[in-house]
Motif scaffolding. Structure first.
Motif, PDB file in Angstrom:
ATOM      1  N   ALA A   1      46.522  33.621  48.376  1.00  0.00           N
ATOM      2  CA  ALA A   1      47.535  34.654  48.584  1.00  0.00           C
ATOM      3  C   ALA A   1      47.078  35.667  49.628  1.00  0.00           C
ATOM      4  N   VAL A   2      45.783  35.984  49.626  1.00  0.00           N
ATOM      5  CA  VAL A   2      45.236  36.910  50.623  1.00  0.00           C
ATOM      6  C   VAL A   2      45.419  36.343  52.025  1.00  0.00           C
ATOM      7  N   ARG A   3      45.106  35.077  52.203  1.00  0.00           N
ATOM      8  CA  ARG A   3      45.237  34.467  53.525  1.00  0.00           C
ATOM      9  C   ARG A   3      46.696  34.422  53.971  1.00  0.00           C
ATOM     10  N   GLN A   4      47.611  34.179  53.034  1.00  0.00           N
ATOM     11  CA  GLN A   4      49.033  34.222  53.361  1.00  0.00           C
ATOM     12  C   GLN A   4      49.455  35.635  53.761  1.00  0.00           C
ATOM     13  N   MET A   5      48.904  36.633  53.075  1.00  0.00           N
ATOM     14  CA  MET A   5      49.213  38.022  53.404  1.00  0.00           C
ATOM     15  C   MET A   5      48.768  38.359  54.828  1.00  0.00           C
ATOM     16  N   LEU A   6      47.564  37.968  55.177  1.00  0.00           N
ATOM     17  CA  LEU A   6      47.066  38.271  56.522  1.00  0.00           C
ATOM     18  C   LEU A   6      47.826  37.503  57.594  1.00  0.00           C
ATOM     19  N   ALA A   7      48.346  36.324  57.254  1.00  0.00           N
ATOM     20  CA  ALA A   7      49.184  35.592  58.201  1.00  0.00           C
ATOM     21  C   ALA A   7      50.469  36.374  58.481  1.00  0.00           C
ATOM     22  N   LYS A   8      51.009  37.016  57.452  1.00  0.00           N
ATOM     23  CA  LYS A   8      52.204  37.840  57.638  1.00  0.00           C
ATOM     24  C   LYS A   8      51.892  39.075  58.484  1.00  0.00           C
ATOM     25  N   VAL A   9      50.709  39.656  58.264  1.00  0.00           N
ATOM     26  CA  VAL A   9      50.293  40.794  59.083  1.00  0.00           C
ATOM     27  C   VAL A   9      50.163  40.367  60.541  1.00  0.00           C
ATOM     28  N   CYS A  10      49.584  39.207  60.770  1.00  0.00           N
ATOM     29  CA  CYS A  10      49.435  38.694  62.131  1.00  0.00           C
ATOM     30  C   CYS A  10      50.791  38.499  62.798  1.00  0.00           C
ATOM     31  N   GLU A  11      51.731  37.933  62.061  1.00  0.00           N
ATOM     32  CA  GLU A  11      53.066  37.689  62.598  1.00  0.00           C
ATOM     33  C   GLU A  11      53.764  38.995  62.967  1.00  0.00           C
ATOM     34  N   ALA A  12      53.596  40.012  62.123  1.00  0.00           N
ATOM     35  CA  ALA A  12      54.293  41.279  62.350  1.00  0.00           C
ATOM     36  C   ALA A  12      53.589  42.179  63.353  1.00  0.00           C
ATOM     37  N   PHE A  13      52.248  42.235  63.298  1.00  0.00           N
ATOM     38  CA  PHE A  13      51.490  43.204  64.087  1.00  0.00           C
ATOM     39  C   PHE A  13      50.686  42.579  65.226  1.00  0.00           C
ATOM     40  N   GLY A  14      50.279  41.334  65.078  1.00  0.00           N
ATOM     41  CA  GLY A  14      49.511  40.678  66.127  1.00  0.00           C
ATOM     42  C   GLY A  14      48.018  40.936  66.081  1.00  0.00           C
TER      43      GLY A  14
END
Length: 257
Positions: free
Chosen positions: A68-81
């Motif tokens: 779940a943590v890795r999925q969360m950081l993937a979402k951060v990457c998508e939104a913020f880069g």
């Protein structure tokens, strides 16, 4: 127009996390706000941060769950880069009767370490790539961990909580060594803090014990969540040659006792 910096705050819906989100928003950061169960509180702080000009991203995630943590950081990457700052603030505790070791539930012990220690490491590990992207574009990425004064000296808090915060102190120093020179890693260690957390810890003795602690403190009050967020922000936006350190925030109580 200057681009806003990007931050992730775990446990960002309440207490220290809430204050940190708002301090970052005021300082020109967009903020990803992680929460485990306090959805309503996280939504409220997101709206407050947006009113301060921040773009926000709400992320429900149990930090003890690595997938779940890795999925969360993937979402951060998508939104913020990228990320300029990570605040590892998510935490939990156990219940016990003071000095009664048999009152400790070992499942609660394991849960406390899973969130406070393993969760801290897992979020840090998953965020490293995004933090290094900030460095590649001229940023000065950093991590701030929430430890506690009971991770440095004895107190009435449950042993798994105190031991987990001592582990956060050690982990902070190890991560500073592992991630330098690209990423600075520091921690804050608040003393007795006004608010819900200590109310739960002290129960009906809250007012009396907090009053006594304030009286014994050189600055004559107990720490607030906003005090902690102020120190976090200073570690993030300044102190560029400081890493692997733990800043005690207790109004001088520790140094006077």
């Amino acid at each position: 127009m200057t681009s806003r910096k990007k931050a992730l705050v775990t446990g960002g819906g309440t207490g220290i996390g809430r204050s940190a989100v708002l301090a970052l928003a005021r300082a020109g950061f967009d903020v990803a706000i992680n929460y485990a169960s306090s959805a309503k509180a996280a939504q409220a702080v997101a709206e407050e941060a947006q009113a301060l000009g921040a773009q926000t991203l709400l992320l429900q995630c149990d930090v003890s769950d690595d997938a779940a943590v890795r999925q969360m950081l993937a979402k951060v990457c998508e939104a913020f880069g990228h990320l300029d700052t990570l605040i590892n603030n998510a935490g939990t505790t156990a219940t016990w009767k003071v000095k009664d070791l048999d009152s400790l539930d070992m499942d609660a012990w394991d849960r406390t370490f899973a969130v406070n220690v393993r969760g801290n490491f897992q979020v840090t590990r998953a965020a490293v790539e995004l933090l290094r992207k900030s460095k590649e574009t001229g940023g000065e990425p950093c991590i701030v961990n929430t430890a506690s004064i009971v991770g440095l000296r004895p107190g009435p808090q449950p042993p798994p909580y105190a031991a987990s915060k001592a582990a956060v102190v050690s982990l902070t120093k190890m991560m500073a060594w592992n991630l330098g020179p690209d990423i600075r890693v520091n921690a804050v260690a608040p003393g007795w803090m006004e608010g819900d957390w200590m109310e739960r810890m002290l129960g009906d003795k809250y007012d009396a014990l907090m009053g006594a602690r304030a009286k014994a403190t050189p600055l004559k009050r107990c720490v607030t969540a906003d005090d902690v967020a102020e120190v976090m922000l200073n570690l993030i936006t300044g102190m560029r040659f400081v890493t692997g350190e733990v800043v005690v925030i207790d109004g001088g109580f520790t140094s006077s006792t």
